[in-house]
Design a protein around this motif. Sequence first.
Motif, PDB file in Angstrom:
ATOM      1  N   ASN A  68       1.121  -1.260   0.012  1.00  0.00           N
ATOM      2  CA  ASN A  68       0.002  -0.053   0.182  1.00  0.00           C
ATOM      3  C   ASN A  68       0.901   1.057  -0.065  1.00  0.00           C
ATOM      4  O   ASN A  68       2.120   1.321   0.233  1.00  0.00           O
ATOM      5  CB  ASN A  68      -0.875  -0.040   1.207  1.00  0.00           C
ATOM      6  CG  ASN A  68      -1.745  -1.061   1.426  1.00  0.00           C
ATOM      7  OD1 ASN A  68      -2.248  -1.781   0.254  1.00  0.00           O
ATOM      8  ND2 ASN A  68      -1.908  -1.532   2.548  1.00  0.00           N
ATOM      9  N   VAL A  69       0.486   2.202  -0.277  1.00  0.00           N
ATOM     10  CA  VAL A  69       1.084   3.652  -0.360  1.00  0.00           C
ATOM     11  C   VAL A  69       0.482   4.629   0.539  1.00  0.00           C
ATOM     12  O   VAL A  69      -0.853   4.669   0.708  1.00  0.00           O
ATOM     13  CB  VAL A  69       1.470   4.102  -1.672  1.00  0.00           C
ATOM     14  CG1 VAL A  69       1.932   3.144  -2.755  1.00  0.00           C
ATOM     15  CG2 VAL A  69      -0.094   4.476  -2.322  1.00  0.00           C
ATOM     16  N   ILE A  70       1.243   5.501   0.953  1.00  0.00           N
ATOM     17  CA  ILE A  70       0.912   6.782   1.599  1.00  0.00           C
ATOM     18  C   ILE A  70       1.483   7.979   0.788  1.00  0.00           C
ATOM     19  O   ILE A  70       2.497   7.974   0.420  1.00  0.00           O
ATOM     20  CB  ILE A  70       1.749   6.736   2.929  1.00  0.00           C
ATOM     21  CG1 ILE A  70       1.025   5.786   4.137  1.00  0.00           C
ATOM     22  CG2 ILE A  70       1.427   8.240   3.801  1.00  0.00           C
ATOM     23  CD1 ILE A  70       1.490   5.872   5.373  1.00  0.00           C
ATOM     24  N   VAL A  71       0.362   8.629   0.307  1.00  0.00           N
ATOM     25  CA  VAL A  71       0.781  10.056  -0.709  1.00  0.00           C
ATOM     26  C   VAL A  71       0.578  11.203  -0.037  1.00  0.00           C
ATOM     27  O   VAL A  71      -0.458  11.360   0.968  1.00  0.00           O
ATOM     28  CB  VAL A  71      -0.304   9.752  -1.936  1.00  0.00           C
ATOM     29  CG1 VAL A  71       0.072  10.850  -2.855  1.00  0.00           C
ATOM     30  CG2 VAL A  71      -0.235   8.565  -2.355  1.00  0.00           C
ATOM     31  N   GLU A  72       1.235  12.096  -0.021  1.00  0.00           N
ATOM     32  CA  GLU A  72       1.510  13.386   0.783  1.00  0.00           C
ATOM     33  C   GLU A  72       1.540  14.331  -0.615  1.00  0.00           C
ATOM     34  O   GLU A  72       2.481  14.349  -1.416  1.00  0.00           O
ATOM     35  CB  GLU A  72       2.609  13.579   1.263  1.00  0.00           C
ATOM     36  CG  GLU A  72       3.070  12.838   2.729  1.00  0.00           C
ATOM     37  CD  GLU A  72       4.239  12.897   3.333  1.00  0.00           C
ATOM     38  OE1 GLU A  72       5.191  13.523   2.884  1.00  0.00           O
ATOM     39  OE2 GLU A  72       4.271  12.893   4.613  1.00  0.00           O
ATOM     40  N   ILE A  73       0.257  15.232  -0.309  1.00  0.00           N
ATOM     41  CA  ILE A  73       0.303  16.267  -1.460  1.00  0.00           C
ATOM     42  C   ILE A  73       0.382  17.565  -0.783  1.00  0.00           C
ATOM     43  O   ILE A  73      -0.351  17.681   0.104  1.00  0.00           O
ATOM     44  CB  ILE A  73      -0.973  16.244  -2.320  1.00  0.00           C
ATOM     45  CG1 ILE A  73      -1.082  14.861  -2.958  1.00  0.00           C
ATOM     46  CG2 ILE A  73      -0.989  17.470  -3.277  1.00  0.00           C
ATOM     47  CD1 ILE A  73      -2.466  14.727  -3.663  1.00  0.00           C
ATOM     48  N   ARG A  74       1.283  18.569  -1.169  1.00  0.00           N
ATOM     49  CA  ARG A  74       1.376  19.690  -0.489  1.00  0.00           C
ATOM     50  C   ARG A  74       1.211  20.771  -1.497  1.00  0.00           C
ATOM     51  O   ARG A  74       2.204  20.714  -2.383  1.00  0.00           O
ATOM     52  CB  ARG A  74       2.803  19.789   0.210  1.00  0.00           C
ATOM     53  CG  ARG A  74       2.797  18.874   1.350  1.00  0.00           C
ATOM     54  CD  ARG A  74       3.979  19.317   2.373  1.00  0.00           C
ATOM     55  NE  ARG A  74       4.046  18.556   3.628  1.00  0.00           N
ATOM     56  CZ  ARG A  74       4.327  17.383   3.714  1.00  0.00           C
ATOM     57  NH1 ARG A  74       4.897  16.564   2.662  1.00  0.00           N
ATOM     58  NH2 ARG A  74       4.417  16.880   5.128  1.00  0.00           N
ATOM     59  N   GLY A  75       0.929  21.902  -1.225  1.00  0.00           N
ATOM     60  CA  GLY A  75       0.690  22.981  -2.155  1.00  0.00           C
ATOM     61  C   GLY A  75       2.117  23.972  -2.009  1.00  0.00           C
ATOM     62  O   GLY A  75       2.676  24.003  -0.785  1.00  0.00           O
ATOM     63  N   GLY A  76       2.760  24.127  -3.181  1.00  0.00           N
ATOM     64  CA  GLY A  76       4.022  25.024  -3.320  1.00  0.00           C
ATOM     65  C   GLY A  76       3.929  26.224  -3.673  1.00  0.00           C
ATOM     66  O   GLY A  76       3.085  26.992  -2.966  1.00  0.00           O
ATOM     67  N   ALA A  77       4.624  26.871  -4.719  1.00  0.00           N
ATOM     68  CA  ALA A  77       4.610  28.098  -4.904  1.00  0.00           C
ATOM     69  C   ALA A  77       3.126  28.312  -5.584  1.00  0.00           C
ATOM     70  O   ALA A  77       2.627  27.706  -6.327  1.00  0.00           O
ATOM     71  CB  ALA A  77       5.547  28.191  -5.999  1.00  0.00           C
TER      72      ALA A  77
END
Length: 355
Positions: free
Chosen positions: A109-118
Amino acid sequence: MFDRLTELETKFETLTESINDPEVIADQNQWRILMKEHSDLSPIIESYRDYKSTVQNIEEAKEMLEDGDDDEMRQLAKEELKSSQDRLEEVTKTLKLRLLPKDPNDDKNVIVEIRGGAGGDEAALFAATLFRMYGHYAEGNRWKTEILSANESDIGGYKEIVFMIQGKGAYSRLKYESGVHRVQRIPVTESGGRIHTSTVTVAVLPEAEDVDVQLDMNDVRIDVFRSSGNGGQSVNTTDSAVRVTHAPSGIVISCQDEKSQLKNKDKAMKILRAKLYDLEQAKQQAQLSAERRNQVGTGDRSERIRTYNYPQSRVTDHRISLTLHRLEAVLDGDLNEIVDTLVTADQAKKLGAAG
Protein backbone atom coordinates in the motif's frame (compact mmCIF):
# COMPACT_ATOMS: atom_id res chain seq x y z
CA MET A 1 21.42 -16.84 -17.41
CA PHE A 2 20.19 -20.28 -18.49
CA ASP A 3 22.00 -22.05 -15.62
CA ARG A 4 20.13 -19.76 -13.25
CA LEU A 5 16.83 -20.44 -15.02
CA THR A 6 17.36 -24.19 -14.76
CA GLU A 7 17.95 -23.80 -11.01
CA LEU A 8 14.83 -21.65 -10.67
CA GLU A 9 12.75 -24.24 -12.55
CA THR A 10 13.96 -27.00 -10.22
CA LYS A 11 13.14 -24.80 -7.23
CA PHE A 12 9.70 -24.05 -8.66
CA GLU A 13 8.94 -27.76 -9.05
CA THR A 14 10.05 -28.39 -5.47
CA LEU A 15 7.82 -25.56 -4.24
CA THR A 16 4.88 -26.97 -6.21
CA GLU A 17 5.29 -30.28 -4.40
CA SER A 18 5.65 -28.56 -1.03
CA ILE A 19 2.53 -26.40 -1.24
CA ASN A 20 0.49 -29.53 -2.00
CA ASP A 21 1.99 -31.46 0.90
CA PRO A 22 -0.66 -31.97 3.66
CA GLU A 23 1.96 -31.47 6.40
CA VAL A 24 2.99 -28.11 4.92
CA ILE A 25 -0.64 -27.06 4.43
CA ALA A 26 -1.27 -27.76 8.12
CA ASP A 27 1.31 -25.08 9.00
CA GLN A 28 -0.48 -22.06 7.54
CA ASN A 29 2.37 -19.60 8.18
CA GLN A 30 4.89 -21.79 6.36
CA TRP A 31 2.39 -22.52 3.59
CA ARG A 32 1.77 -18.78 3.01
CA ILE A 33 5.53 -18.12 2.76
CA LEU A 34 5.98 -20.92 0.21
CA MET A 35 2.89 -19.83 -1.74
CA LYS A 36 4.29 -16.29 -2.02
CA GLU A 37 7.63 -17.64 -3.30
CA HIS A 38 5.82 -19.95 -5.72
CA SER A 39 3.66 -17.07 -6.97
CA ASP A 40 6.71 -14.84 -7.51
CA LEU A 41 8.51 -17.53 -9.52
CA SER A 42 5.48 -18.57 -11.57
CA PRO A 43 5.66 -15.85 -14.30
CA ILE A 44 9.43 -16.41 -14.74
CA ILE A 45 9.02 -20.17 -15.17
CA GLU A 46 6.07 -19.65 -17.51
CA SER A 47 8.24 -17.43 -19.73
CA TYR A 48 11.21 -19.84 -19.54
CA ARG A 49 9.07 -22.79 -20.62
CA ASP A 50 7.56 -20.67 -23.38
CA TYR A 51 11.10 -19.80 -24.48
CA LYS A 52 12.20 -23.47 -24.52
CA SER A 53 9.09 -24.49 -26.45
CA THR A 54 9.69 -21.78 -29.06
CA VAL A 55 13.35 -22.78 -29.49
CA GLN A 56 12.26 -26.40 -29.95
CA ASN A 57 9.74 -25.34 -32.61
CA ILE A 58 12.52 -23.51 -34.48
CA GLU A 59 14.79 -26.58 -34.41
CA GLU A 60 12.01 -28.86 -35.63
CA ALA A 61 11.10 -26.47 -38.46
CA LYS A 62 14.75 -26.34 -39.54
CA GLU A 63 14.94 -30.15 -39.60
CA MET A 64 11.79 -30.32 -41.72
CA LEU A 65 13.34 -27.86 -44.18
CA GLU A 66 16.55 -29.86 -44.42
CA ASP A 67 14.98 -33.32 -44.67
CA GLY A 68 11.66 -32.67 -46.36
CA ASP A 69 11.13 -33.53 -50.02
CA ASP A 70 7.49 -32.47 -50.18
CA ASP A 71 7.11 -28.84 -51.38
CA GLU A 72 3.95 -28.33 -49.36
CA MET A 73 5.63 -29.56 -46.16
CA ARG A 74 8.67 -27.38 -46.83
CA GLN A 75 6.39 -24.34 -47.25
CA LEU A 76 4.67 -25.14 -43.95
CA ALA A 77 8.08 -25.50 -42.32
CA LYS A 78 9.17 -22.09 -43.66
CA GLU A 79 6.04 -20.47 -42.26
CA GLU A 80 6.51 -22.19 -38.88
CA LEU A 81 10.17 -21.16 -38.78
CA LYS A 82 9.35 -17.51 -39.53
CA SER A 83 6.52 -17.43 -36.98
CA SER A 84 8.65 -19.05 -34.25
CA GLN A 85 11.65 -16.80 -34.90
CA ASP A 86 9.43 -13.72 -34.63
CA ARG A 87 7.90 -15.09 -31.44
CA LEU A 88 11.31 -15.90 -29.96
CA GLU A 89 12.26 -12.22 -29.93
CA GLU A 90 9.08 -11.33 -28.04
CA VAL A 91 9.40 -14.26 -25.63
CA THR A 92 13.06 -13.47 -24.90
CA LYS A 93 12.25 -9.85 -24.06
CA THR A 94 9.45 -10.90 -21.71
CA LEU A 95 11.73 -13.42 -20.02
CA LYS A 96 14.45 -10.82 -19.46
CA LEU A 97 11.94 -8.38 -17.99
CA ARG A 98 10.65 -10.99 -15.58
CA LEU A 99 14.20 -11.80 -14.50
CA LEU A 100 14.85 -8.20 -13.48
CA PRO A 101 15.05 -7.80 -9.69
CA LYS A 102 11.61 -6.94 -8.37
CA ASP A 103 11.14 -3.87 -6.22
CA PRO A 104 10.25 -5.40 -2.83
CA ASN A 105 7.82 -2.53 -2.21
CA ASP A 106 5.80 -2.98 -5.42
CA ASP A 107 2.91 -4.88 -3.82
CA LYS A 108 2.64 -2.56 -0.83
CA ASN A 109 0.00 0.00 0.00
CA VAL A 110 1.12 3.61 -0.34
CA ILE A 111 0.94 6.78 1.70
CA VAL A 112 0.66 9.83 -0.56
CA GLU A 113 1.46 13.36 0.60
CA ILE A 114 0.31 16.32 -1.50
CA ARG A 115 1.45 19.81 -0.52
CA GLY A 116 0.77 23.16 -2.12
CA GLY A 117 4.00 24.84 -3.23
CA ALA A 118 4.50 28.12 -5.06
CA GLY A 119 1.23 29.85 -5.85
CA GLY A 120 -0.60 30.19 -2.54
CA ASP A 121 -4.35 29.58 -2.81
CA GLU A 122 -4.05 28.49 -6.45
CA ALA A 123 -1.53 25.80 -5.46
CA ALA A 124 -3.83 24.62 -2.66
CA LEU A 125 -6.73 24.34 -5.12
CA PHE A 126 -4.61 22.27 -7.48
CA ALA A 127 -3.53 20.05 -4.58
CA ALA A 128 -7.22 19.23 -4.15
CA THR A 129 -7.48 18.52 -7.89
CA LEU A 130 -4.56 16.06 -7.71
CA PHE A 131 -6.11 14.39 -4.67
CA ARG A 132 -9.31 13.80 -6.66
CA MET A 133 -7.25 12.56 -9.63
CA TYR A 134 -5.50 9.91 -7.54
CA GLY A 135 -8.78 9.03 -5.85
CA HIS A 136 -10.42 8.33 -9.22
CA TYR A 137 -7.36 6.37 -10.36
CA ALA A 138 -7.59 4.26 -7.20
CA GLU A 139 -11.30 3.61 -7.81
CA GLY A 140 -10.52 2.45 -11.34
CA ASN A 141 -8.07 -0.09 -9.91
CA ARG A 142 -10.46 -1.12 -7.13
CA TRP A 143 -8.14 0.24 -4.48
CA LYS A 144 -9.32 1.82 -1.24
CA THR A 145 -8.49 5.43 -0.32
CA GLU A 146 -8.37 6.72 3.26
CA ILE A 147 -7.49 10.27 4.34
CA LEU A 148 -4.93 10.26 7.15
CA SER A 149 -4.43 14.00 7.65
CA ALA A 150 -5.65 17.15 5.92
CA ASN A 151 -5.06 20.88 6.26
CA GLU A 152 -7.68 22.72 4.22
CA SER A 153 -7.28 26.21 2.78
CA ASP A 154 -9.88 28.92 3.19
CA ILE A 155 -11.23 28.55 -0.35
CA GLY A 156 -11.65 24.77 -0.51
CA GLY A 157 -8.20 23.54 -1.43
CA TYR A 158 -5.56 21.72 0.59
CA LYS A 159 -2.40 23.26 1.97
CA GLU A 160 -1.49 19.65 2.72
CA ILE A 161 -3.28 16.31 2.52
CA VAL A 162 -1.93 12.88 3.43
CA PHE A 163 -3.85 9.75 2.45
CA MET A 164 -3.38 6.02 2.10
CA ILE A 165 -4.19 3.96 -0.99
CA GLN A 166 -4.62 0.27 -0.20
CA GLY A 167 -4.46 -2.34 -2.94
CA LYS A 168 -2.18 -4.92 -4.53
CA GLY A 169 0.40 -3.26 -6.75
CA ALA A 170 -0.45 0.29 -5.62
CA TYR A 171 3.19 1.26 -5.09
CA SER A 172 4.32 -0.32 -8.37
CA ARG A 173 2.00 2.05 -10.27
CA LEU A 174 2.14 5.19 -8.14
CA LYS A 175 5.83 5.35 -7.21
CA TYR A 176 6.57 7.40 -10.34
CA GLU A 177 4.31 10.23 -9.09
CA SER A 178 6.82 11.60 -6.56
CA GLY A 179 8.03 15.03 -7.58
CA VAL A 180 6.90 18.56 -8.39
CA HIS A 181 3.70 18.88 -10.43
CA ARG A 182 3.31 22.23 -12.19
CA VAL A 183 -0.04 23.74 -13.23
CA GLN A 184 -0.56 26.57 -15.72
CA ARG A 185 -4.03 28.12 -15.78
CA ILE A 186 -6.04 31.31 -15.28
CA PRO A 187 -7.16 31.50 -11.63
CA VAL A 188 -10.82 32.24 -10.94
CA THR A 189 -9.71 35.31 -8.98
CA GLU A 190 -7.65 36.68 -11.91
CA SER A 191 -9.62 39.50 -13.52
CA GLY A 192 -7.04 40.20 -16.22
CA GLY A 193 -7.15 36.72 -17.69
CA ARG A 194 -3.44 36.11 -17.15
CA ILE A 195 -2.07 32.58 -16.91
CA HIS A 196 -0.48 31.78 -13.55
CA THR A 197 2.01 29.02 -12.84
CA SER A 198 1.76 27.17 -9.51
CA THR A 199 3.42 24.07 -8.13
CA VAL A 200 2.37 21.15 -5.95
CA THR A 201 4.70 18.58 -4.40
CA VAL A 202 3.72 14.91 -4.34
CA ALA A 203 5.52 12.27 -2.28
CA VAL A 204 4.62 8.58 -2.56
CA LEU A 205 5.83 6.36 0.30
CA PRO A 206 5.40 2.58 0.61
CA GLU A 207 3.50 1.68 3.76
CA ALA A 208 6.00 0.36 6.30
CA GLU A 209 5.16 -2.67 8.39
CA ASP A 210 6.52 -3.23 11.89
CA VAL A 211 9.21 -5.54 10.53
CA ASP A 212 10.40 -2.88 8.06
CA VAL A 213 11.31 -0.23 10.62
CA GLN A 214 13.23 -0.47 13.87
CA LEU A 215 11.31 2.09 15.90
CA ASP A 216 12.26 2.69 19.53
CA MET A 217 9.21 4.17 21.24
CA ASN A 218 11.58 5.86 23.74
CA ASP A 219 12.49 8.16 20.84
CA VAL A 220 8.85 9.09 20.27
CA ARG A 221 6.93 11.82 22.10
CA ILE A 222 3.14 11.81 21.81
CA ASP A 223 1.18 14.97 22.67
CA VAL A 224 -2.59 15.38 22.63
CA PHE A 225 -4.42 18.63 22.05
CA ARG A 226 -7.80 20.03 21.06
CA SER A 227 -8.59 19.90 17.36
CA SER A 228 -9.00 23.13 15.42
CA GLY A 229 -10.93 23.95 12.28
CA ASN A 230 -14.05 22.31 10.92
CA GLY A 231 -15.16 19.08 12.53
CA GLY A 232 -17.97 17.15 14.17
CA GLN A 233 -19.63 18.04 17.45
CA SER A 234 -16.93 16.48 19.62
CA VAL A 235 -13.88 17.04 17.45
CA ASN A 236 -13.30 20.58 18.69
CA THR A 237 -14.31 20.00 22.32
CA THR A 238 -12.06 17.11 23.38
CA ASP A 239 -8.31 16.47 23.36
CA SER A 240 -8.58 14.03 20.45
CA ALA A 241 -5.87 15.48 18.19
CA VAL A 242 -2.46 13.82 18.34
CA ARG A 243 1.04 15.11 17.61
CA VAL A 244 3.82 12.53 17.25
CA THR A 245 7.45 13.73 17.40
CA HIS A 246 10.38 11.46 16.52
CA ALA A 247 13.42 12.97 18.23
CA PRO A 248 16.30 11.41 16.20
CA SER A 249 14.90 12.42 12.81
CA GLY A 250 12.99 15.54 13.84
CA ILE A 251 9.86 14.28 12.07
CA VAL A 252 6.61 15.71 13.45
CA ILE A 253 3.20 14.27 12.48
CA SER A 254 -0.13 15.79 13.50
CA CYS A 255 -3.51 14.07 13.02
CA GLN A 256 -6.83 15.52 14.09
CA ASP A 257 -9.41 14.31 11.56
CA GLU A 258 -10.87 11.58 13.77
CA LYS A 259 -12.97 12.05 16.90
CA SER A 260 -11.02 9.21 18.53
CA GLN A 261 -7.62 9.99 20.01
CA LEU A 262 -6.65 6.33 19.46
CA LYS A 263 -7.50 6.48 15.74
CA ASN A 264 -5.56 9.72 15.29
CA LYS A 265 -2.56 8.15 17.04
CA ASP A 266 -2.77 5.07 14.81
CA LYS A 267 -2.83 7.20 11.65
CA ALA A 268 0.08 9.36 12.85
CA MET A 269 2.18 6.28 13.61
CA LYS A 270 1.48 4.86 10.14
CA ILE A 271 2.76 8.07 8.56
CA LEU A 272 5.81 8.13 10.86
CA ARG A 273 6.76 4.54 10.00
CA ALA A 274 6.42 5.25 6.27
CA LYS A 275 8.60 8.36 6.56
CA LEU A 276 11.30 6.55 8.53
CA TYR A 277 11.26 3.68 6.02
CA ASP A 278 11.57 6.20 3.19
CA LEU A 279 14.53 7.89 4.91
CA GLU A 280 16.30 4.55 5.30
CA GLN A 281 15.69 3.70 1.65
CA ALA A 282 17.03 7.11 0.60
CA LYS A 283 20.25 6.43 2.52
CA GLN A 284 20.67 3.07 0.81
CA GLN A 285 19.93 4.49 -2.64
CA ALA A 286 22.46 7.29 -2.11
CA GLN A 287 25.13 4.59 -1.81
CA LEU A 288 24.04 2.85 -5.00
CA SER A 289 24.80 5.39 -7.73
CA ALA A 290 24.60 2.79 -10.50
CA GLU A 291 21.13 1.75 -9.42
CA ARG A 292 20.07 5.38 -9.16
CA ARG A 293 21.02 5.95 -12.81
CA ASN A 294 18.67 3.13 -13.77
CA GLN A 295 15.63 4.85 -12.32
CA VAL A 296 13.21 6.97 -14.36
CA GLY A 297 14.28 10.51 -13.50
CA THR A 298 16.40 11.08 -10.44
CA GLY A 299 13.67 10.51 -7.88
CA ASP A 300 14.52 13.92 -6.41
CA ARG A 301 11.32 15.41 -5.09
CA SER A 302 12.47 18.89 -6.03
CA GLU A 303 12.44 17.80 -9.67
CA ARG A 304 9.63 19.09 -11.90
CA ILE A 305 8.16 15.93 -13.34
CA ARG A 306 4.92 17.01 -14.98
CA THR A 307 3.09 20.09 -16.27
CA TYR A 308 -0.69 20.47 -16.53
CA ASN A 309 -1.55 23.25 -19.00
CA TYR A 310 -5.25 24.19 -18.90
CA PRO A 311 -5.42 26.65 -21.86
CA GLN A 312 -3.98 23.99 -24.20
CA SER A 313 -5.64 21.01 -22.45
CA ARG A 314 -2.14 19.53 -22.32
CA VAL A 315 -0.30 17.24 -19.91
CA THR A 316 3.45 16.80 -20.33
CA ASP A 317 5.61 14.35 -18.39
CA HIS A 318 9.11 15.80 -18.69
CA ARG A 319 10.98 12.62 -17.72
CA ILE A 320 9.81 10.69 -20.77
CA SER A 321 8.94 13.61 -23.09
CA LEU A 322 5.33 12.43 -23.29
CA THR A 323 2.63 15.00 -24.14
CA LEU A 324 -1.10 14.23 -24.11
CA HIS A 325 -3.79 16.67 -25.22
CA ARG A 326 -6.55 15.35 -22.96
CA LEU A 327 -6.09 17.13 -19.67
CA GLU A 328 -9.66 16.60 -18.46
CA ALA A 329 -9.45 12.81 -18.81
CA VAL A 330 -6.10 12.67 -16.99
CA LEU A 331 -7.39 14.78 -14.10
CA ASP A 332 -10.39 12.46 -13.96
CA GLY A 333 -8.01 9.60 -13.14
CA ASP A 334 -7.07 8.26 -16.58
CA LEU A 335 -3.36 7.87 -15.80
CA ASN A 336 -2.69 4.50 -17.41
CA GLU A 337 -1.01 5.76 -20.58
CA ILE A 338 1.38 7.94 -18.56
CA VAL A 339 2.13 5.23 -15.98
CA ASP A 340 2.54 2.50 -18.62
CA THR A 341 5.05 4.64 -20.51
CA LEU A 342 7.00 5.37 -17.31
CA VAL A 343 7.08 1.66 -16.45
CA THR A 344 8.29 0.78 -19.96
CA ALA A 345 11.03 3.45 -19.82
CA ASP A 346 12.13 2.20 -16.41
CA GLN A 347 12.30 -1.40 -17.64
CA ALA A 348 14.21 -0.41 -20.78
CA LYS A 349 16.88 1.38 -18.72
CA LYS A 350 17.21 -1.55 -16.34
CA LEU A 351 17.48 -4.00 -19.26
CA GLY A 352 20.18 -1.82 -20.79
CA ALA A 353 22.11 -1.75 -17.53
CA ALA A 354 21.77 -5.53 -17.25
CA GLY A 355 23.18 -5.98 -20.75
